[in-house]
Design a protein around this motif. Structure first.
Motif, short mmCIF file in Angstrom:
data_model
loop_
_atom_site.label_atom_id
_atom_site.label_comp_id
_atom_site.label_asym_id
_atom_site.label_seq_id
_atom_site.Cartn_x
_atom_site.Cartn_y
_atom_site.Cartn_z
N ARG A 215 0.84 -1.19 0.00
CA ARG A 215 0.00 0.00 0.00
C ARG A 215 0.89 1.25 0.00
N GLU A 216 2.08 1.12 -0.56
CA GLU A 216 3.00 2.26 -0.57
C GLU A 216 2.43 3.38 -1.42
N LEU A 217 2.62 4.58 -0.94
CA LEU A 217 2.15 5.75 -1.67
C LEU A 217 3.19 6.17 -2.72
N GLN A 218 2.70 6.84 -3.74
CA GLN A 218 3.54 7.25 -4.86
C GLN A 218 3.96 8.71 -4.68
N ASP A 219 5.23 8.92 -4.38
CA ASP A 219 5.77 10.28 -4.31
C ASP A 219 4.98 11.20 -3.39
N ARG A 220 4.49 10.68 -2.28
CA ARG A 220 3.79 11.55 -1.33
C ARG A 220 3.86 10.89 0.05
N ASP A 221 3.64 11.70 1.07
CA ASP A 221 3.73 11.21 2.44
C ASP A 221 2.38 10.80 3.00
N ALA A 222 1.32 11.32 2.41
CA ALA A 222 -0.01 11.02 2.93
C ALA A 222 -0.99 10.91 1.77
N LYS A 223 -2.10 10.27 2.02
CA LYS A 223 -3.13 10.15 0.99
C LYS A 223 -3.59 11.54 0.57
N SER A 224 -3.90 11.68 -0.70
CA SER A 224 -4.27 13.00 -1.22
C SER A 224 -5.75 13.29 -1.03
N PHE A 225 -6.54 12.30 -0.69
CA PHE A 225 -8.00 12.44 -0.68
C PHE A 225 -8.49 13.00 -2.00
N GLY A 226 -7.97 12.44 -3.06
CA GLY A 226 -8.37 12.80 -4.41
C GLY A 226 -8.30 11.57 -5.30
N PHE A 227 -8.29 11.78 -6.60
CA PHE A 227 -8.30 10.64 -7.52
C PHE A 227 -7.01 10.53 -8.33
N ASP A 228 -5.97 11.21 -7.88
CA ASP A 228 -4.66 10.97 -8.47
C ASP A 228 -4.20 9.56 -8.10
N ALA A 229 -3.11 9.14 -8.70
CA ALA A 229 -2.56 7.83 -8.37
C ALA A 229 -1.84 7.92 -7.03
N ASP A 230 -2.58 7.84 -5.96
CA ASP A 230 -1.99 7.90 -4.63
C ASP A 230 -1.05 6.73 -4.37
N PHE A 231 -1.51 5.55 -4.79
CA PHE A 231 -0.75 4.34 -4.48
C PHE A 231 0.20 4.00 -5.63
N GLN A 232 1.34 3.44 -5.28
CA GLN A 232 2.32 3.06 -6.30
C GLN A 232 1.71 2.09 -7.31
N VAL A 233 0.87 1.19 -6.81
CA VAL A 233 0.32 0.19 -7.72
C VAL A 233 -0.59 0.85 -8.76
N GLU A 234 -1.25 1.93 -8.38
CA GLU A 234 -2.07 2.67 -9.35
C GLU A 234 -1.19 3.32 -10.41
N SER A 235 -0.14 3.94 -9.94
CA SER A 235 0.78 4.63 -10.85
C SER A 235 1.40 3.62 -11.82
N TYR A 236 1.79 2.48 -11.27
CA TYR A 236 2.40 1.43 -12.09
C TYR A 236 1.42 0.94 -13.17
N LEU A 237 0.18 0.67 -12.75
CA LEU A 237 -0.81 0.16 -13.70
C LEU A 237 -1.11 1.19 -14.79
N ARG A 238 -1.27 2.45 -14.36
CA ARG A 238 -1.54 3.50 -15.35
C ARG A 238 -0.41 3.57 -16.37
N HIS A 239 0.81 3.47 -15.87
CA HIS A 239 1.97 3.50 -16.77
C HIS A 239 1.92 2.32 -17.73
N GLN A 240 1.60 1.15 -17.21
CA GLN A 240 1.52 -0.03 -18.08
C GLN A 240 0.47 0.16 -19.16
N GLY A 241 -0.66 0.72 -18.78
CA GLY A 241 -1.72 0.93 -19.75
C GLY A 241 -1.35 1.93 -20.82
N ILE A 242 -0.84 3.07 -20.40
CA ILE A 242 -0.56 4.14 -21.34
C ILE A 242 0.60 3.78 -22.26
N SER A 243 1.66 3.21 -21.69
CA SER A 243 2.83 2.93 -22.53
C SER A 243 2.52 1.84 -23.56
N PHE A 244 1.57 0.97 -23.22
CA PHE A 244 1.21 -0.11 -24.14
C PHE A 244 0.63 0.44 -25.44
#
Lengths: 399, 399
Positions: free
Chosen positions: A270-299
């Protein structure tokens, strides 16, 4: 597929890269290949129309492929490596779009498990794909891209095109047919349908039939693509917009199935991506979200959405037993002269050890020589692409 | 969530349905409820602004809920049932949009495991949802729907609103807090954060924290919705088009995780849908494709895409240990006076037995009374909604 870059801490880049200057489109001069060592993409135009399982036929089929190592004088040292769903012929050479190393460089090269000092390694791009072999982006008779006019193909159709390629290359019998995931399906299909054409089959992390769950995940991906207005019924070639968002979502959904739950937890938790606390928004808060988004877009930079539709359809249709009247053993009835090696991974929940055992039992029933090993690796399905030294030893030993 | 209609061969419809004429919006006359038995949706407007975990607060919060059975004079027979991600307050009454029976009619009613002859059962719609409680479709201060201006909420925020509802209803201490899936998260959150408010917690097929894989599946769904041009940044209310395609894809992806691989195989296998042979096209050839498409499309009739974004976000943020400084045992430090019953299903791969065991260990560490059972059922995560007689016995016995 090549989908785990972040999971692979280091790439082995010792394998030399041969520049693409040697590309010989539509070559017919087979003698040229004896003793030659290249990693450039070549292609052949198959001599006749390709009959398809649908009853239709495909004319003017081009098959793009790469080769590594040299064909010997007896022409009996060829190893055909079949790629997976989103793979390509860039087995051990840099991808022309992404610039990344070939998808199996760790396995293929001089002194590596698939040793290009010993073997003439051929990796064709499957038909239906988008890296040079004929697919939905290719021109139809009227000169315009096929789009959804491209015929629905099967795994056996892909292999039929590869057998025709072997005919063109003058290779009667392979030393081995090797593949993981959809590549393994092709290897099994080759053994079942053209049993004389290969001495060995090495099928890794694969299955003899797509399960309901396998089909379900693919259907989600297809619906994501077709829901994208930019898909335009498949007629987006030449258009300003392509169904990149839908394709990215499809890739994200599929990508989860390539990784184990434990692997995702170990890597991202549940590691956060480049932040110390949850953003309470819909950015990629979690590393796994950021990773998946990257996988999708780069594909979407390297893959055609219609190809994704056609190839997933071919995989969903795959059922070797059904092709043989319902009996998987019957499917392998002529394959007793082929040596099989099957490999599964304990954390692979896409194509499980149980799926592989069904193949083993069918091969046992026809007295085909088969060895089977379940390897322990934390990465899930994608283990066949990653750093699993045990797999290297199995591949090297079997070949 | 109510997502397995085709998997449930028959619905028990013996439970009477009380028409909606008794709806008492914003009632304050609590004495009215003693002895009353209704299944109509009611709602309360919470007296003050609701503080949120984000640091923001939400004013004018409405909580819609249904009740079944009668509150006794001691006001100590209330059972709060928390619904799951796409569930609602229609626990045991027909859904106003679909007309289908309530999502837990098999469990709640006179003489049923949650016996409305004994208990006053309350089922509130969670905030953030779209069935009457304040959510992104509700009007903000300016009268226009919140859309993405709605604050990101957490599971604890949902429960905070429910505790405020209990205050309004004059219920100091519940007989039990009960829920499956996200409902179980709320039950655990209630016990951890308001330990005096419930005597019992029955948490089924749930977890104390969302895993990387859980987050990944939700992120696919959110990206599918946000990729739909009809989403319009969340400002689609009053528009001709809503992000139905994106929401349907999100639902399809999630739905796969609610079912076990074996359950899908048993139910659908590779059976074709209304045809004798594969179509060699992109129609829903396989029954599982047809089923999934139906699940996706029908979902959009009854659910709001923005609510799906907010509620999945709340689930992804859920991590009871993190709320208590990293220790799950610490999260339950005040809950030793609550009796816990935890239930997992052996085929649930969304929230696994291992996830539940982590909760058991934490409760053991604080000497809270806990019983735990892993039930065997073929349906996967959705087993808590389906015909699992063993679950009925556990629920009845524990309450």
């Amino acid at each position: 597929m090549r989908c785990c870059d972040k999971l692979e801490p280091s790439e082995d880049k010792r394998f030399f890269y041969v520049p693409r200057a040697l590309s010989l489109s539509k070559h017919r001069f087979l003698s040229l290949w004896v003793g030659m060592n290249t990693a450039a993409t070549n292609s052949v135009n198959l001599p006749g129309p390709l009959p398809l399982d649908s009853g239709r036929e495909l004319a003017g089929v081009e098959v793009a492929y790469e080769t590594y190592g040299a064909l010997n004088a007896a022409r009996d040292n060829a190893v055909l490596v079949h790629h997976a769903l989103t793979g390509d012929q860039h087995l051990a050479s840099a991808h022309p779009v992404t610039g990344k190393p070939g998808w199996w460089e760790r396995m293929v090269g001089p002194g590596k498990p698939i040793d290009t000092d010993r073997f003439f390694v051929i990796c064709p791009n499957v038909i239906g794909s988008c890296m040079g072999s004929t697919g939905p982006a290719s021109p139809a008779d009227d000169g315009a891209p096929y789009g959804m006019r491209f015929p629905v193909i099967t795994i056996r159709d892909m292999v039929r095109a590869q057998v025709a390629l072997l005919d063109v290359l003058g290779i009667d019998r392979l030393h081995a047919s090797v593949g993981g995931s959809m590549g393994g399906m092709q290897a099994l299909s080759l053994a079942a349908n053209w049993p004389g054409r290969t001495g060995r089959v090495l099928a890794i992390a694969t299955t003899a039939r797509h399960s309901a769950q396998n089909i379900a995940f693919h259907e989600v991906g297809r619906q994501a693509i077709m829901a994208d207005p930019a898909w335009q019924g498949g007629n987006y070639y030449g258009s300003d917009s392509k169904p990149e968002k839908g394709l990215a979502v499809a890739r994200m959904a599929a990508h989860i199935t390539y990784l184990s739950e434990a692997g995702l937890t170990d890597k991202f938790g549940r590691e956060l991506q480049d932040r110390d606390a949850k953003s309470f928004g819909f950015d990629a808060d979690f590393q796994v979200e950021s990773y998946l988004r990257h996988q999708g877009i780069s594909f979407t930079d390297r893959f055609d959405a219609n190809s994704y539709l056609y190839i997933t359809r071919a995989m969903d249709y795959f059922d070797l037993a059904d092709e043989a009247g319902g009996s998987l053993a019957q499917a392998f009835a002529g394959a007793e002269g082929t040596r099989f090696c099957l490999v599964s991974f304990d954390t692979d929940w896409l194509y499980t050890t149980s799926d592989m055992r069904a193949v083993v039992h069918a091969l046992n029933a026809v007295a085909a020589p088969v060895s089977f090993v379940e390897l322990s690796a934390p990465y899930g399905h994608d283990s066949f692409l990653l750093d699993v030294p045990e797999l290297d030893r199995v591949v090297e030993g079997f070949l």
